[in-house]
Design a protein around this motif. Structure first.
Motif, short mmCIF file in Angstrom:
data_model
loop_
_atom_site.label_atom_id
_atom_site.label_comp_id
_atom_site.label_asym_id
_atom_site.label_seq_id
_atom_site.Cartn_x
_atom_site.Cartn_y
_atom_site.Cartn_z
N GLU A 190 0.83 -1.20 0.00
CA GLU A 190 0.00 0.00 0.00
C GLU A 190 0.87 1.26 0.00
O GLU A 190 0.59 2.22 -0.71
N ARG B 67 2.25 1.73 -3.43
CA ARG B 67 1.21 2.24 -4.32
C ARG B 67 1.03 3.75 -4.12
O ARG B 67 0.91 4.50 -5.06
N ARG B 68 1.05 4.18 -2.87
CA ARG B 68 0.88 5.61 -2.57
C ARG B 68 2.06 6.44 -3.08
O ARG B 68 1.88 7.54 -3.57
N VAL C 282 1.54 6.94 -6.68
CA VAL C 282 0.51 7.97 -6.92
C VAL C 282 1.13 9.37 -6.77
O VAL C 282 0.87 10.26 -7.58
#
Length: 147
Positions: free
Chosen positions: A93, A96-97, A100
């Motif tokens: 996670e 993934r951030r 982004v």
């Protein structure tokens, strides 16, 4: 016309670029306060040019500062532990951030007028229509200063 007692402010290019470097939301918060004072801020074409010329490098520095997260290594005997699975999930996670955030920086580089709030605020200040905005077309630009 300005009153003789009114104080004016000149903000150096590096300070404008520091709005990108500030930690947390302090930079954007302070920029909003500075923007409220735009009527007292002296800006010039050279200032705007230096800001735009160095902006990309500052954003790229920010992108490099975002970590590439390593894969989780763990002893084999802990591979089926709930804590190991949870940590692996959290690392995925976080990766993934980070991806982004890097994507947002790329969009800000490519289309600053649409995706870069610092650039947008600076543009509003740099393009204001008053006597303190010394652009290339400003009428006082060609005054003889040697007399």
């Amino acid at each position: 016309m300005r009153l003789p007692t009114e104080q004016l402010l000149f903000v150096d290019t590096n300070i404008w670029l520091d709005f990108y470097r500030a930690s947390g939301d302090a930079g954007l918060s302070l920029l909003k306060r500075v923007e409220k004072l735009s009527g007292l801020i002296i800006v010039s074409f050279q200032l705007e040019s230096e800001f735009k010329r160095n902006r990309q490098g500052v954003l790229l520095e920010g992108m490099k500062a975002l970590p590439d997260l390593p894969a989780l290594t763990r002893p084999g005997m802990l591979s089926d532990a709930a804590a190991t699975r949870a940590l692996g999930k959290n690392l995925k996670e976080a990766a993934r951030r980070v991806k982004v955030l890097k994507s947002r920086l790329i969009r800000a580089l490519q289309k600053p007028g649409q995706y870069d709030p610092v650039y947008q605020a600076c543009q509003r200040i740099f393009r204001k229509q008053d006597d303190l905005c010394l652009t290339l077309t400003h009428e006082d630009r060609h005054l003889n200063t040697t007399t």
